[in-house]
Scaffold this motif. Structure first.
Motif, PDB file in Angstrom:
ATOM      1  N   PRO A 360      12.657 -67.157 -37.034  1.00 52.67           N
ATOM      2  CA  PRO A 360      12.091 -65.776 -37.650  1.00 52.67           C
ATOM      3  C   PRO A 360      13.078 -64.727 -38.838  1.00 52.67           C
ATOM      4  O   PRO A 360      12.706 -64.515 -39.463  1.00 52.67           O
ATOM      5  CB  PRO A 360      11.781 -64.884 -36.546  1.00 52.67           C
ATOM      6  N   THR A 361      14.351 -65.081 -38.632  1.00 52.31           N
ATOM      7  CA  THR A 361      15.116 -64.620 -39.492  1.00 52.31           C
ATOM      8  C   THR A 361      15.670 -65.660 -40.581  1.00 52.31           C
ATOM      9  O   THR A 361      16.368 -65.123 -41.543  1.00 52.31           O
ATOM     10  CB  THR A 361      16.497 -64.078 -38.810  1.00 52.31           C
ATOM     11  N   ALA A 362      15.000 -66.810 -40.896  1.00 57.01           N
ATOM     12  CA  ALA A 362      15.238 -67.728 -41.808  1.00 57.01           C
ATOM     13  C   ALA A 362      14.674 -67.232 -43.117  1.00 57.01           C
ATOM     14  O   ALA A 362      13.723 -66.689 -43.054  1.00 57.01           O
ATOM     15  CB  ALA A 362      14.916 -69.082 -41.470  1.00 57.01           C
ATOM     16  N   MET A 363      15.217 -67.468 -43.987  1.00 58.56           N
ATOM     17  CA  MET A 363      14.830 -67.316 -45.621  1.00 58.56           C
ATOM     18  C   MET A 363      14.133 -68.513 -46.067  1.00 58.56           C
ATOM     19  O   MET A 363      14.742 -69.390 -46.278  1.00 58.56           O
ATOM     20  CB  MET A 363      15.989 -67.057 -46.467  1.00 58.56           C
ATOM     21  N   PRO A 364      12.883 -68.428 -46.018  1.00 60.32           N
ATOM     22  CA  PRO A 364      12.237 -69.816 -46.498  1.00 60.32           C
ATOM     23  C   PRO A 364      12.694 -70.118 -48.070  1.00 60.32           C
ATOM     24  O   PRO A 364      12.734 -69.353 -48.742  1.00 60.32           O
ATOM     25  CB  PRO A 364      10.797 -69.351 -46.621  1.00 60.32           C
ATOM     26  N   ASP A 365      13.057 -71.491 -48.253  1.00 59.12           N
ATOM     27  CA  ASP A 365      13.506 -71.840 -49.442  1.00 59.12           C
ATOM     28  C   ASP A 365      12.365 -72.769 -50.221  1.00 59.12           C
ATOM     29  O   ASP A 365      11.257 -72.600 -49.939  1.00 59.12           O
ATOM     30  CB  ASP A 365      14.675 -72.515 -49.353  1.00 59.12           C
ATOM     31  N   LEU A 366      12.860 -73.495 -51.142  1.00 54.01           N
ATOM     32  CA  LEU A 366      11.816 -74.053 -51.740  1.00 54.01           C
ATOM     33  C   LEU A 366      11.288 -75.479 -51.232  1.00 54.01           C
ATOM     34  O   LEU A 366      10.383 -76.277 -51.694  1.00 54.01           O
ATOM     35  CB  LEU A 366      12.522 -74.631 -53.385  1.00 54.01           C
ATOM     36  N   SER A 379      17.853 -74.258 -49.300  1.00 54.50           N
ATOM     37  CA  SER A 379      18.956 -73.214 -49.638  1.00 54.50           C
ATOM     38  C   SER A 379      20.216 -73.758 -48.837  1.00 54.50           C
ATOM     39  O   SER A 379      21.292 -73.030 -49.246  1.00 54.50           O
ATOM     40  CB  SER A 379      18.716 -71.862 -49.334  1.00 54.50           C
ATOM     41  N   LEU A 391      25.835 -71.576 -37.866  1.00 48.94           N
ATOM     42  CA  LEU A 391      24.375 -71.013 -38.389  1.00 48.94           C
ATOM     43  C   LEU A 391      23.152 -70.679 -37.649  1.00 48.94           C
ATOM     44  O   LEU A 391      22.837 -69.661 -37.795  1.00 48.94           O
ATOM     45  CB  LEU A 391      23.962 -72.200 -39.560  1.00 48.94           C
ATOM     46  N   HIS A 395      21.568 -67.037 -36.739  1.00 42.18           N
ATOM     47  CA  HIS A 395      20.157 -66.730 -36.961  1.00 42.18           C
ATOM     48  C   HIS A 395      19.696 -66.299 -35.550  1.00 42.18           C
ATOM     49  O   HIS A 395      18.722 -65.761 -35.192  1.00 42.18           O
ATOM     50  CB  HIS A 395      19.414 -68.005 -37.235  1.00 42.18           C
TER      51      HIS A 395
ATOM     52  N   LEU B  29      15.233 -60.408 -47.310  1.00 38.25           N
ATOM     53  CA  LEU B  29      14.488 -61.457 -46.619  1.00 38.25           C
ATOM     54  C   LEU B  29      13.091 -60.714 -46.784  1.00 38.25           C
ATOM     55  O   LEU B  29      12.921 -59.601 -47.164  1.00 38.25           O
ATOM     56  CB  LEU B  29      14.588 -61.358 -45.030  1.00 38.25           C
ATOM     57  N   LEU B  58      24.241 -69.254 -54.355  1.00 38.55           N
ATOM     58  CA  LEU B  58      24.257 -68.530 -53.396  1.00 38.55           C
ATOM     59  C   LEU B  58      25.611 -68.272 -52.647  1.00 38.55           C
ATOM     60  O   LEU B  58      26.136 -69.288 -52.641  1.00 38.55           O
ATOM     61  CB  LEU B  58      23.080 -68.874 -52.195  1.00 38.55           C
ATOM     62  N   PRO B  64      29.528 -69.818 -42.516  1.00 34.65           N
ATOM     63  CA  PRO B  64      28.101 -69.848 -42.052  1.00 34.65           C
ATOM     64  C   PRO B  64      27.849 -69.247 -40.848  1.00 34.65           C
ATOM     65  O   PRO B  64      28.652 -69.199 -39.930  1.00 34.65           O
ATOM     66  CB  PRO B  64      27.913 -71.481 -41.771  1.00 34.65           C
ATOM     67  N   GLY B  65      26.709 -68.384 -40.969  1.00 37.27           N
ATOM     68  CA  GLY B  65      26.262 -67.589 -39.672  1.00 37.27           C
ATOM     69  C   GLY B  65      26.997 -66.265 -39.448  1.00 37.27           C
ATOM     70  O   GLY B  65      26.522 -65.415 -38.644  1.00 37.27           O
ATOM     71  N   TRP B 350      23.904 -62.526 -42.175  1.00 39.15           N
ATOM     72  CA  TRP B 350      24.781 -63.698 -42.588  1.00 39.15           C
ATOM     73  C   TRP B 350      24.203 -64.597 -43.807  1.00 39.15           C
ATOM     74  O   TRP B 350      24.570 -65.398 -44.099  1.00 39.15           O
ATOM     75  CB  TRP B 350      24.758 -64.503 -41.440  1.00 39.15           C
ATOM     76  N   HIS B 351      23.157 -63.897 -44.352  1.00 39.49           N
ATOM     77  CA  HIS B 351      22.169 -64.984 -45.249  1.00 39.49           C
ATOM     78  C   HIS B 351      23.223 -64.856 -46.513  1.00 39.49           C
ATOM     79  O   HIS B 351      23.669 -63.857 -47.088  1.00 39.49           O
ATOM     80  CB  HIS B 351      21.099 -64.219 -45.504  1.00 39.49           C
ATOM     81  N   ARG B 373      15.438 -67.372 -53.813  1.00 40.79           N
ATOM     82  CA  ARG B 373      15.213 -68.616 -54.040  1.00 40.79           C
ATOM     83  C   ARG B 373      15.355 -69.342 -55.416  1.00 40.79           C
ATOM     84  O   ARG B 373      15.408 -70.463 -55.555  1.00 40.79           O
ATOM     85  CB  ARG B 373      13.484 -68.707 -53.660  1.00 40.79           C
ATOM     86  N   SER B 376      18.777 -70.461 -55.304  1.00 38.96           N
ATOM     87  CA  SER B 376      18.982 -71.439 -54.325  1.00 38.96           C
ATOM     88  C   SER B 376      18.719 -72.772 -55.122  1.00 38.96           C
ATOM     89  O   SER B 376      19.148 -73.865 -54.857  1.00 38.96           O
ATOM     90  CB  SER B 376      18.199 -71.683 -53.154  1.00 38.96           C
TER      91      SER B 376
END
Lengths: 404, 404
Positions: A360-366, A379, A391, A395, B29, B58, B64-65, B350-351, B373, B376
């Motif tokens: 739920p905290t992921a940034m949707p990418d392409l 990403s 990672l 999350h 986000l 980015l 990471p994380g 962490w994004h 995006r 990215s």
């Protein structure tokens, strides 16, 4: 790689749940120019949805151009840089046959071979004898060899390969191998590789065992002699549950994967032999752990067979169980492979592996679908596999802030 | 990270100008599934043009994380690997209240707390007393405590938090903390963490100060005791102007950011409290420096509030001043954040952070707008934040060729 000191400093116990689902050898290649890969050809509505909602990338198990073995590839997914955390071949062989290696055991990979009347090797693999023949010989060696004050274990692996383990006090793995690696030469005696008394003592023990073993095999054919390679002991790695503060469980059918998980301190759960049973085991133990490693073998097997269509079908089987995992409400769900096994190449390869991290905290990418090319637009970019676990912890909101 | 030896070797003085514009906590986000992020939702024609003309990516502040604090996140943007250049919490606390820390000062973060009749802690944050109450107590402690031969500074930070600084000869930061981190226990005495005479001496000084301070606070409520954490001294980092050969200035309203800039040797310019005044200060000092770090706080503040729409508005304010910066003819203009502060999470995260580098020598890539995006897809990929500064030097044509 995961910075273990940093992780020890920042990782927090918590309630969140992480699932790492590994399709062994998942990455692939088009079987014909211009075509899709196995993953791209598969009908995977659930994985596509996870990819679209999550973030994607290509994971590099070891280093550019390097094809991984299963052991190092899994260590990488667990956050361990496989170039730093090197597992000896003898230990990998023990893990591969579900042998419960003890901390002081000395393990080696053995090969049966064929020698001529002068003792010169004529076939390093003894004509690739069938597995049953190899099993028969290990039983003979187990029964007919002994070293005072030490326990000996000789177990079959596959065809001409066997596992040799010596248990007892003061053993060192600083030993040279016996296989000259070419035919027309004699097996080499084991030499100590350092000046320690342990290495000298271990070398003489192993040489004595080799003497007894060769005596037992002589007269047989084609497996009338043997070699030992890759002497190793349990490397005593930092433990995954300690470093990452995760109550951790492994669900895997094959011994190698259970073994690697055990090596880093995960609990290995009893699951049946099918994917369905693996998911049942996941549900049953959901409350007991924070992290689940779920392993699915058959994508790799069909890739090794060179059977593109069959590998596609295995991927589709995995796609179908994804809703059952999502129903458990994981905070983070990762789907990836430990390495690529393109049907085109019929072997493990160096190609980076499609990876999705859903949360739920992921940034949707392409990346809108799950596949090699879609993931290359993600990403996460092309990233070292050991970065994935930290990672996931981010999350799962299990890492404290670094600095004020 | 920036290789400081390489930078010292290659960096050249010059006439070119670099602007690093940091929107604090800029990354975000979607506030609802499928929606835009704050930066994507904002109307930013100027930033979009810069992104289209420049190169994008980015940026990953720490690892990471890992969610960064403001101090480490800014060090990363200045080219310092925050895992190597670790600033103690006491020093960060001093920077945060604009305290002019001297090289030999010993600083610590303090918390007021509540203890019961037996001296056991019942509330580690003293009921989060209002900032005015904390201020009142620090004035009392400043006036009522003394150590012969040493200067003491006690300054309010926020609510139950205060800064403690000891100034004088022979002080060491190798000291244990007093906070037991759980309620129901007593504050711990400070112990030296190494065998040096300085550590032993510093421990006894701090313990004596704690004795006096507790005596002064006793009888009050709820803040009737106190703790000290994160003893630290100025870490003496390599200086930014020396390493990168840049006459460097910081324009920032909030003390923490002025402090971090000062810690690496930048000049801190007097600017007012508004973005407009920051840009005026930039223009006024344009001829005097080669590198300008301009900090804008309110994107982070609105993110921490969880106010998506207000964060969008702050981004739009920044967009409007971009033409004024471009009118100064910078050779390189970077727009980025120190970290992400998604309104969705109401905290640093962490994004990785959208980043654009505009320069007449930039290779325009596929990113046509400024957003998570779009970035990215940029040619910078997902990169470690400390790589940005050397890249800026390259585009400013201030790095000599490496090798013939």
């Amino acid at each position: 790689m995961a910075d273990f000191n940093l992780m020890r400093r920042l990782a927090q116990p918590g309630e969140s749940k992480i699932v790492l689902f590994v399709m062994d050898g998942m990455g692939g290649l088009p079987i014909e120019p211009g075509g899709p890969t196995e993953l791209e050809a598969a009908h995977t509505p659930n994985l596509d949805r996870l990819a679209a909602e999550g973030c994607c990338g290509l994971s590099q198990p070891i280093a550019p151009g390097v094809s991984p073995g299963s052991g190092p590839a899994h260590l990488a997914l667990f956050g361990y840089d496989p170039l730093v955390f090197d597992v000896g071949r003898g230990v990998l062989e023990a893990l591969g046959v579900d042998f419960a290696l003890q901390p002081d055991d000395l393990a080696a990979r053995g090969n049966f071979c064929t020698v001529d009347g002068q003792g010169l090797i004529t076939d390093r693999r003894a004509g690739r004898i069938p597995t049953e023949a190899g099993e028969h010989l290990t039983i003979k060696l187990q029964a007919g060899t002994s070293l005072e004050g030490y326990e000996i274990f000789v177990q079959p692996v596959k065809e001409y390969r066997y596992l040799f383990v010596l248990r007892g006090p003061g053993l060192s793995s600083a030993l040279s191998e016996t296989d000259p690696l070419v035919v027309g030469k004699r097996s080499l005696p084991v030499r100590p590789l350092d000046d320690s008394a342990e290495a000298a003592h271990s070398a003489s023990l192993v040489n004595e065992w080799l003497r007894q073993a060769k005596e037992l095999l002589a007269g047989g054919f084609p497996a009338n002699s043997l070699n030992l390679r890759g002497f190793a002991k349990d490397p005593g790695f930092p433990l995954f549950p300690d470093v990452f503060k995760l109550r951790s469980a492994a669900i895997a059918v094959y011994p190698m994967y259970r073994g690697v998980a055990q090596l880093v301190g995960m609990d290995v759960l009893d699951a049946g032999a099918t994917l369905d049973e693996e998911i049942v085991a996941l549900s049953r133990h959901w409350a007991d752990y924070d992290f689940f490693f779920v392993h699915f073998k058959y994508t790799d097997s069909r890739g090794e067979d060179g059977d593109f269509a069959a590998k596609v079908k295995e991927i589709e089987k995995v796609d179908k169980v994804m809703p059952r995992i999502l129903d458990l409400n994981p905070d983070v769900l990762i789907v990836t492979g430990d390495h690529s096994t393109p049907a085109l190449l019929k072997s493990h390869s160096w190609h980076p592996v499609p990876t999705l991290l859903w949360s739920p905290t992921a940034m949707p990418d392409l990346a809108r679908t799950f596949g090699e090319r879609a993931c290359s637009t993600g990403s996460l970019g092309t990233f070292p596999a050991p970065d994935l676990l930290p990672l996931a912890l981010g999350h799962a909101q299990r890492l404290a802030r670094y600095g004020a």
